[in-house]
Design a protein around this motif. Structure first.
Motif, PDB file in Angstrom:
ATOM      1  N   HIS A  91      -9.505   4.901  -1.684  1.00 42.70           N
ATOM      2  CA  HIS A  91      -8.670   4.995  -0.474  1.00 42.70           C
ATOM      3  C   HIS A  91      -9.431   5.773   0.593  1.00 42.70           C
ATOM      4  CE1 HIS A  91      -4.511   3.578  -1.637  1.00 42.70           C
ATOM      5  NE2 HIS A  91      -5.242   3.351  -2.717  1.00 42.70           N
ATOM      6  N   HIS A 149      -7.472  10.065   4.104  1.00 43.44           N
ATOM      7  CA  HIS A 149      -6.925   9.090   5.046  1.00 43.44           C
ATOM      8  C   HIS A 149      -7.143   9.529   6.498  1.00 43.44           C
ATOM      9  CE1 HIS A 149      -4.227   7.925   1.546  1.00 43.44           C
ATOM     10  NE2 HIS A 149      -4.841   6.812   1.867  1.00 43.44           N
ATOM     11  N   ASN A 185     -10.220   0.493   0.486  1.00 45.92           N
ATOM     12  CA  ASN A 185      -9.096   0.401   1.429  1.00 45.92           C
ATOM     13  C   ASN A 185      -9.480   0.838   2.839  1.00 45.92           C
ATOM     14  OD1 ASN A 185      -7.531  -0.229  -0.776  1.00 45.92           O
ATOM     15  ND2 ASN A 185      -5.931   1.272  -0.320  1.00 45.92           N
ATOM     16  N   ASP A 211       0.844  -1.186   0.000  1.00 36.63           N
ATOM     17  CA  ASP A 211       0.000   0.000   0.000  1.00 36.63           C
ATOM     18  C   ASP A 211       0.893   1.255   0.000  1.00 36.63           C
ATOM     19  OD1 ASP A 211      -2.444   1.361   0.201  1.00 36.63           O
ATOM     20  OD2 ASP A 211      -2.349   1.392   2.404  1.00 36.63           O
ATOM     21  N   HIS A 212       0.649   2.177  -0.919  1.00 36.47           N
ATOM     22  CA  HIS A 212       1.405   3.437  -0.987  1.00 36.47           C
ATOM     23  C   HIS A 212       2.913   3.258  -1.039  1.00 36.47           C
ATOM     24  CE1 HIS A 212      -2.083   6.048  -0.573  1.00 36.47           C
ATOM     25  NE2 HIS A 212      -2.538   5.207   0.330  1.00 36.47           N
TER      26      HIS A 212
HETATM   27 ZN    ZN Z   1      -4.480   4.940   0.989  1.00 35.03          ZN
END
Ligand code: ZN
Ligand code: G3H
Ligand code: 13P
Ligand code: NA
Length: 324
Positions: A227, A193, A270, A97-98
């Protein structure tokens, strides 16, 4: 069985549901994620983020985590996923992830990840294309799928389709798919996020719909990723605070909006923050119910850190990496 992301997301796309993708930061969480997906007879996408790989490589001072830490962590996570998933009946994807640069993606792939994200969204567009292509080349040669990102996630602007918008531009998304050959794309469409998404966050689902329509029209075979999709359950926030925490202004995405976008082109959803909150709640409850643990060496340290940091919701602030 370990697989890359394509088949798992193909099923989600064909059947109009969203495949959850959950972040893990410990072997225990990896085991739990495999078990719960088996129980639900669902495929699983287990994600190790950039910092998770550093943490699982033994680094707790995040700004100082080195590529060596990440390599070690990627291997530890890869080993754990193989241990629990290799003989499982469900399909399990281990996804980075990322990933922030080529080396982080390479470390993950070499450590056994079956899928990686390269997040070049903060770079100028052409640089993002270039970096993503480089990762796609290395990954696809090894049967590993790739997710890219376009747009800046924190952006909450009214002018959805303007030049200046930090939301993902649908025409640019098409160009990105064509130039990079990524399998999946993370888009910016109103989520962000972390636990503080604002009280009434609105997903601009018209962005997902537009991208998906253009892709269909142009015959692009790719997937879209949401996300920042944690729902931040209010009962968990309340319980953390009743147990000595001080989590404020914590709001997530309404689950009904998430269900709706999975019918409008979003294939992968996510979630990290919700797991962090639940872990923190459970740790606080454990110390309340078993205060004698405070006198056990390792547990005592955890308790002191929790007590000193009421605002913390990321377990990595009070747990040390445990490798088994
Ligand atoms: Zn993310
Ligand atoms: O999408 C963001 C992830 O939740 C970040 O995870 O802190 O392990 O890099 P990380
Ligand atoms: P949340 O912070 O909303 O859980 O989002 C997680 C995420 O997007 C991981 O890539
Ligand atoms: Na971004």
């Amino acid at each position: 069985m370990l697989v890359n992301m394509r088949d798992v997301l193909r099923a989600a796309d064909d059947n109009l549901y969203g495949q959850g993708a959950f972040n893990a930061n410990s072997v225990a969480q990896i085991k739990a994620l495999v078990e719960i997906h088996e129980e639900l007879r669902s495929p699983a996408i287990i994600q190790g983020a950039n910092l998770a790989n550093g943490f699982m490589g033994g680094c707790i001072d995040f700004p100082k985590c080195t590529l060596e830490d990440k390599k070690k962590g990627a291997k530890n996570i890869g080993d754990a996923v193989r241990k629990y998933a290799e003989n499982s009946k469900i399909s399990v994807v281990l996804h980075l992830d990322h990933g922030n640069d080529f080396d982080a993606c390479k470390a993950a792939i070499d450590g056994g990840y079956t899928s990686v994200m390269i997040d070049g969204s903060s770079l100028p567009y052409e640089k993002n294309v270039e970096l993503t292509r480089e990762v796609v080349k290395y990954a696809h040669e090894r049967g590993v799928s790739v997710e890219g990102e376009l747009g800046v996630l924190a952006g909450v602007e009214d002018d959805v389709f303007s030049e200046k918008s930090s939301y993902t531009n649908p025409l640019q998304a098409l160009d990105f798919f064509k130039k990079t050959e990524v399998d999946a794309l993370a888009i910016s469409y109103g989520t962000m996020h972390g636990p503080n998404k604002g009280k009434n966050a609105v997903i601009r689902k018209e962005i997902a719909i537009a991208i998906k329509e253009i892709m269909r029209h142009e015959g692009i075979d790719g997937f879209l990723v949401s996300h920042g999709s944690s729902t931040v359950p209010q009962y968990i926030v309340k319980e953390i605070n009743e147990l000595g925490g001080d989590i404020t202004n914590a709001y997530g995405i309404d689950v009904n909006q998430l269900v709706e976008v999975t019918k409008s082109g979003i294939n992968k959803v996510n979630v990290d923050t919700d797991i962090r909150l639940a872990t923190t709640r459970n740790m606080r409850e454990l110390f309340k119910n078993k205060p004698e643990l405070k006198n056990v060496q390792y547990c005592g340290e955890i308790f002191k850190l929790l007590e000193a940091n009421p605002k913390v919701s990321d377990p990595r602030a009070y747990l040390h990496p445990i490798m088994d």
